[in-house]
Design an enzyme around this catalytic site. Structure first.
Site, PDB file in Angstrom:
ATOM      1  N   CYS A   7       0.828  -1.197   0.000  1.00  0.00           N
ATOM      2  CA  CYS A   7       0.000   0.000   0.000  1.00  0.00           C
ATOM      3  C   CYS A   7       0.871   1.257   0.000  1.00  0.00           C
ATOM      4  O   CYS A   7       1.975   1.276   0.546  1.00  0.00           O
ATOM      5  CB  CYS A   7      -0.910   0.006   1.222  1.00  0.00           C
ATOM      6  SG  CYS A   7      -2.316   1.122   1.034  1.00  0.00           S
ATOM      7  N   ASP A 130      -6.646  -3.702  10.997  1.00  0.00           N
ATOM      8  CA  ASP A 130      -5.450  -2.882  11.170  1.00  0.00           C
ATOM      9  C   ASP A 130      -5.289  -2.527  12.641  1.00  0.00           C
ATOM     10  O   ASP A 130      -6.216  -2.670  13.439  1.00  0.00           O
ATOM     11  CB  ASP A 130      -5.597  -1.602  10.332  1.00  0.00           C
ATOM     12  CG  ASP A 130      -4.281  -0.891  10.066  1.00  0.00           C
ATOM     13  OD1 ASP A 130      -3.231  -1.372  10.527  1.00  0.00           O
ATOM     14  OD2 ASP A 130      -4.316   0.158   9.395  1.00  0.00           O
TER      15      ASP A 130
END
Length: 210
Positions: A7, A130
């Protein structure tokens, strides 16, 4: 082998290296406060040469329809990643409006947060688990911090999920072992500087995730 998402890619070189290393998801960051921020035009240029089979993911934070329109109209996307405080209703709206799979990020700090994953199972196509950002953090993710992976041990959900939060080449194998994750995400864990991906670290991460 776990499927890997890299990412916060910011250069053509990084995209090429990530694909060559075996990443199956590439994340483009549209959060203006991030060192990995891209304009839609920049992201479109990077996404143009991504081969079929590698998913191009837009990371947004509490984006309104106008912002999303500006991204989706320009960038050839495969998925939208919602990294803000979007409600289940908002997730469903975005999924219906754009006809793209949606990945909802849920931040975890303690056991009470794990239950929140269930709120999105009926509306999101995937869940990204996360580490919850510190209260004073500028960024909702990409802070290089992990959570207690034991919180996920032995759990099963009805939708595909991805593990993120402080993952590096040194710890991703242990994280997979402890959580049973079949998909993992990294941003800062494969960088030589904020927003600058390191080809060797990307290769090492993907190898370790195998």
């Amino acid at each position: 082998m776990a499927r890997v998402k890299i990412c916060g890619l910011t250069s053509a070189e990084a995209v090429t290296e990530a694909v060559a290393a075996g990443a199956l998801y590439l994340g483009f960051n549209f959060f203006p406060k991030s060192p990995r921020y891209l304009t839609p035009e920049q992201a479109a240029t990077l996404a143009a040469d991504v081969p079929p089979g590698v998913a191009k993911v837009a990371l947004v934070v509490d984006a309104d329809d106008a912002t999303l329109d500006g991204i989706v109209d320009v960038v050839p996307l495969d998925m939208i990643q919602l990294h803000g405080s979007e409600t289940p209703e908002r997730v469903a709206e975005i999924r219906a409006r754009y006809g793209l799979p949606v990945m909802k990020v849920v931040g975890i700090a303690g056991p009470e947060d794990v239950a929140k994953l269930d709120d999105y199972m009926d509306v999101a196509d995937q869940i990204l688990v996360d580490a919850k950002a510190p209260k004073d953090a500028v960024l909702p993710g990409g802070n290089g911090i992990a959570f207690d992976w034991r919180l996920l041990a032995g759990r099963h959900w009805t939708k595909p999920w991805m593990l993120a939060g402080g993952l590096t080449p040194a710890n991703v194998a242990l994280a997979i072992k402890m959580t049973g994750a079949r998909q993992v995400d990294t941003a800062s864990g494969v960088e030589s500087a904020p927003g600058v991906k390191d080809p060797a670290l990307m290769r090492a991460f993907i190898e370790a995730a195998g």
